[in-house]
Structures are given as structure tokens and as C-alpha cells.
Write a protein that holds these residues in place. Structure first.
Motif, PDB file in Angstrom:
ATOM      1  N   ILE A 165     -15.380   3.887  70.918  1.00  0.00           N
ATOM      2  CA  ILE A 165     -14.746   2.752  70.241  1.00  0.00           C
ATOM      3  C   ILE A 165     -15.761   2.188  69.260  1.00  0.00           C
ATOM      4  CG2 ILE A 165     -13.753   0.457  70.534  1.00  0.00           C
ATOM      5  CD1 ILE A 165     -12.911   1.374  73.369  1.00  0.00           C
ATOM      6  N   LYS A 166     -15.384   2.220  67.999  1.00  0.00           N
ATOM      7  CA  LYS A 166     -16.288   1.749  66.950  1.00  0.00           C
ATOM      8  C   LYS A 166     -16.116   0.258  66.704  1.00  0.00           C
ATOM      9  CE  LYS A 166     -17.616   3.100  62.277  1.00  0.00           C
ATOM     10  NZ  LYS A 166     -17.296   3.986  61.167  1.00  0.00           N
ATOM     11  N   GLU A 167     -14.872  -0.174  66.686  1.00  0.00           N
ATOM     12  CA  GLU A 167     -14.610  -1.568  66.359  1.00  0.00           C
ATOM     13  C   GLU A 167     -13.263  -1.983  66.944  1.00  0.00           C
ATOM     14  OE1 GLU A 167     -14.269  -4.297  62.306  1.00  0.00           O
ATOM     15  OE2 GLU A 167     -14.435  -2.131  62.137  1.00  0.00           O
ATOM     16  N   ILE A 168     -13.203  -3.251  67.377  1.00  0.00           N
ATOM     17  CA  ILE A 168     -11.948  -3.815  67.861  1.00  0.00           C
ATOM     18  C   ILE A 168     -11.614  -5.009  66.977  1.00  0.00           C
ATOM     19  CG2 ILE A 168     -10.772  -4.929  69.789  1.00  0.00           C
ATOM     20  CD1 ILE A 168     -12.661  -3.466  71.671  1.00  0.00           C
ATOM     21  N   LYS A 169     -10.402  -5.008  66.455  1.00  0.00           N
ATOM     22  CA  LYS A 169      -9.968  -6.114  65.613  1.00  0.00           C
ATOM     23  C   LYS A 169      -8.811  -6.829  66.300  1.00  0.00           C
ATOM     24  CE  LYS A 169     -11.423  -4.576  61.140  1.00  0.00           C
ATOM     25  NZ  LYS A 169     -11.226  -4.802  59.755  1.00  0.00           N
ATOM     26  N   PHE A 170      -8.875  -8.123  66.292  1.00  0.00           N
ATOM     27  CA  PHE A 170      -7.797  -8.934  66.847  1.00  0.00           C
ATOM     28  C   PHE A 170      -6.992  -9.498  65.695  1.00  0.00           C
ATOM     29  CE2 PHE A 170     -11.123  -8.958  70.048  1.00  0.00           C
ATOM     30  CZ  PHE A 170     -10.414  -8.660  71.200  1.00  0.00           C
ATOM     31  N   ILE A 171      -5.694  -9.323  65.766  1.00  0.00           N
ATOM     32  CA  ILE A 171      -4.815  -9.785  64.698  1.00  0.00           C
ATOM     33  C   ILE A 171      -4.032 -10.993  65.219  1.00  0.00           C
ATOM     34  CG2 ILE A 171      -2.864  -9.159  63.223  1.00  0.00           C
ATOM     35  CD1 ILE A 171      -3.835  -6.258  63.456  1.00  0.00           C
ATOM     36  N   GLY A 172      -3.956 -12.005  64.422  1.00  0.00           N
ATOM     37  CA  GLY A 172      -3.175 -13.188  64.783  1.00  0.00           C
ATOM     38  C   GLY A 172      -4.008 -14.304  65.382  1.00  0.00           C
ATOM     39  N   ASN A 173      -5.241 -14.032  65.709  1.00  0.00           N
ATOM     40  CA  ASN A 173      -6.105 -15.051  66.283  1.00  0.00           C
ATOM     41  C   ASN A 173      -6.761 -15.840  65.150  1.00  0.00           C
ATOM     42  OD1 ASN A 173      -7.827 -16.509  67.994  1.00  0.00           O
ATOM     43  ND2 ASN A 173      -9.433 -14.980  67.719  1.00  0.00           N
ATOM     44  N   LYS A 174      -6.570 -17.176  65.150  1.00  0.00           N
ATOM     45  CA  LYS A 174      -7.156 -17.996  64.091  1.00  0.00           C
ATOM     46  C   LYS A 174      -8.172 -18.993  64.631  1.00  0.00           C
ATOM     47  CE  LYS A 174      -3.179 -17.429  61.234  1.00  0.00           C
ATOM     48  NZ  LYS A 174      -2.099 -17.912  60.481  1.00  0.00           N
ATOM     49  N   ILE A 175      -8.283 -19.085  65.936  1.00  0.00           N
ATOM     50  CA  ILE A 175      -9.178 -20.082  66.526  1.00  0.00           C
ATOM     51  C   ILE A 175     -10.568 -19.512  66.750  1.00  0.00           C
ATOM     52  CG2 ILE A 175      -9.542 -21.564  68.539  1.00  0.00           C
ATOM     53  CD1 ILE A 175      -6.497 -21.673  68.829  1.00  0.00           C
ATOM     54  N   LYS A 177     -13.543 -16.336  66.418  1.00  0.00           N
ATOM     55  CA  LYS A 177     -13.963 -15.203  65.610  1.00  0.00           C
ATOM     56  C   LYS A 177     -13.901 -13.942  66.467  1.00  0.00           C
ATOM     57  CE  LYS A 177     -16.913 -17.782  62.534  1.00  0.00           C
ATOM     58  NZ  LYS A 177     -18.208 -17.863  61.890  1.00  0.00           N
ATOM     59  N   ASP A 178     -13.736 -12.792  65.811  1.00  0.00           N
ATOM     60  CA  ASP A 178     -13.638 -11.508  66.514  1.00  0.00           C
ATOM     61  C   ASP A 178     -14.839 -11.238  67.415  1.00  0.00           C
ATOM     62  OD1 ASP A 178     -11.187 -11.034  65.429  1.00  0.00           O
ATOM     63  OD2 ASP A 178     -11.848  -9.529  63.998  1.00  0.00           O
ATOM     64  N   LYS A 179     -16.043 -11.635  66.973  1.00  0.00           N
ATOM     65  CA  LYS A 179     -17.261 -11.377  67.747  1.00  0.00           C
ATOM     66  C   LYS A 179     -17.249 -12.144  69.052  1.00  0.00           C
ATOM     67  CE  LYS A 179     -20.455 -10.039  64.112  1.00  0.00           C
ATOM     68  NZ  LYS A 179     -21.713 -10.285  63.462  1.00  0.00           N
ATOM     69  N   LYS A 180     -16.673 -13.374  69.051  1.00  0.00           N
ATOM     70  CA  LYS A 180     -16.634 -14.177  70.286  1.00  0.00           C
ATOM     71  C   LYS A 180     -15.664 -13.617  71.288  1.00  0.00           C
ATOM     72  CE  LYS A 180     -18.372 -18.669  69.238  1.00  0.00           C
ATOM     73  NZ  LYS A 180     -18.227 -20.067  69.536  1.00  0.00           N
ATOM     74  N   LEU A 181     -14.581 -13.060  70.800  1.00  0.00           N
ATOM     75  CA  LEU A 181     -13.594 -12.485  71.717  1.00  0.00           C
ATOM     76  C   LEU A 181     -14.144 -11.231  72.341  1.00  0.00           C
ATOM     77  CD1 LEU A 181     -10.282 -13.001  69.755  1.00  0.00           C
ATOM     78  CD2 LEU A 181     -11.027 -14.192  71.782  1.00  0.00           C
TER      79      LEU A 181
END
Length: 181
Positions: A165-175, A177-181
Motif C-alpha cells: 500500500i503506497k498511499e491511502i486517501k480519504f474522500i469526503g473528510n473535511k475535518i 487531514k489525511d495524515k491524522k487519520l
């Protein structure tokens, strides 16, 4: 592949007076009779003959079973599955990966060979490799039939590249940042 051949006369309270077994080399007559679930002086009918065939196929010792009941003689004609002499697995060098991948295979050396179990083992190995990240592995199997109804099996396993897994992107999250999730 299996063949069922039943030659019977009309069952009107017929009893088995004698049992004749033909075609067994490795497996004793007593073992076959025990697994078949039949006994002398037992009443016979079509349902019991079906159960005999089912019981004998369930032990994976035979690839062909024919039954004939005539003049109170129950004859069972068998063709035994080959015995596995050796199994080799090529392509997996890591002992820990090899042990993990081969942990739940059914076929072992000195057991009866079955094409059904061979295909099931191929699927198990493939699934175990996928669990370890090898989604693009390839498995080929070579069968070498030997004398005395024996067979050697060779599994040639090409692992391919391990998926990561190179990268995980979360779509729809605005609160967050991707790094925190």
C-alpha cells in the motif's frame, strides 16, 4: 472422475451372504468392509448400495468403484488412487513464508492422491499467498506417475512482486487531514 456401476437383481429382502472385493492392493479387505459399513447377513437394498459407494468415495482411497449384487454375493470392484511418493515445492525460499503458505494443505507424502484435493490445495496455497501480499503469484503443478501406482507431485510457485500500500486517501473528510487519520 468416478464411475458407479450397479448390477442388481430385484431386492426382495435379499441378504448379503458373502462379500467379494476385487482390485485392492494397498488397502485390506477388512478396512474396505469397515469403511463401507456393510456386514454379512445384512439386508441389502438400493439405498444401502448408494451408501456403500458414498462411504468408500469419502475416504479418498479410490477413483473407481463398481458394485454388483447377484445370487446373494456382493462384489465390490475397485481402482485405488495412486499413492503420493514425494511432494516438492519450488519457488519459495523463505522458510517462514513457506511454512505459512503450506500450513493447511491436505496432500502429504505417503497419502492417497486425489485430483479434487490437489485443486483444493492449489486454491489454499494461492489464498495463503494473497494473504501474505502476493496477489499476482502463479502456481503450476507437475504430476509424474511412477510404477506401483505411485505419483510424484511438484508445485512450481512463482511469487511475483509483493503488493504494498503506497498511499491511502480519504474522500469526503473535511475535518481531519489525511495524515491524522
Amino acid at each position: 472422475l468416478f464411475t458407479i456401476f450397479v448390477n442388481t437383481q430385484s431386492f426382495s429382502n435379499e441378504k448379503i451372504q458373502d462379500i467379494n472385493i476385487v482390485g485392492n492392493d494397498r488397502i485390506s479387505e477388512e478396512t474396505i468392509i469397515m469403511f463401507s459399513g456393510i456386514e454379512k447377513n445384512q439386508k441389502i437394498n438400493e439405498n444401502k448400495i448408494n451408501n456403500i459407494i458414498k462411504n468408500l468415495y469419502n475416504i479418498n482411497f479410490f477413483n473407481k468403484i463398481e458394485i454388483e449384487f447377484k445370487d446373494n454375493l456382493l462384489s465390490i470392484f475397485l481402482e485405488e488412487n495412486p499413492l503420493i511418493q514425494n511432494i516438492t515445492y519450488k519457488g519459495i525460499k523463505s522458510k517462514s513464508l513457506r511454512n505459512t503458505v503450506l500450513s493447511n494443505v491436505s496432500l502429504k507424502s505417503r497419502t492417497s492422491f486425489s485430483n479434487i484435493l490437489l485443486e483444493q490445495d492449489k486454491i489454499k496455497i494461492s489464498n495463503n499467498l494473497k494473504t501474505q501480499g502476493y496477489f499476482f503469484s502463479q502456481i503450476s503443478i507437475k504430476k509424474k506417475f511412477l510404477e506401483d501406482n505411485k505419483v510424484d507431485l511438484e508445485f512450481d510457485i512463482i511469487l511475483g512482486d509483493k503488493s504494498k500500500i503506497k498511499e491511502i486517501k480519504f474522500i469526503g473528510n473535511k475535518i481531519f487531514k489525511d495524515k491524522k487519520l
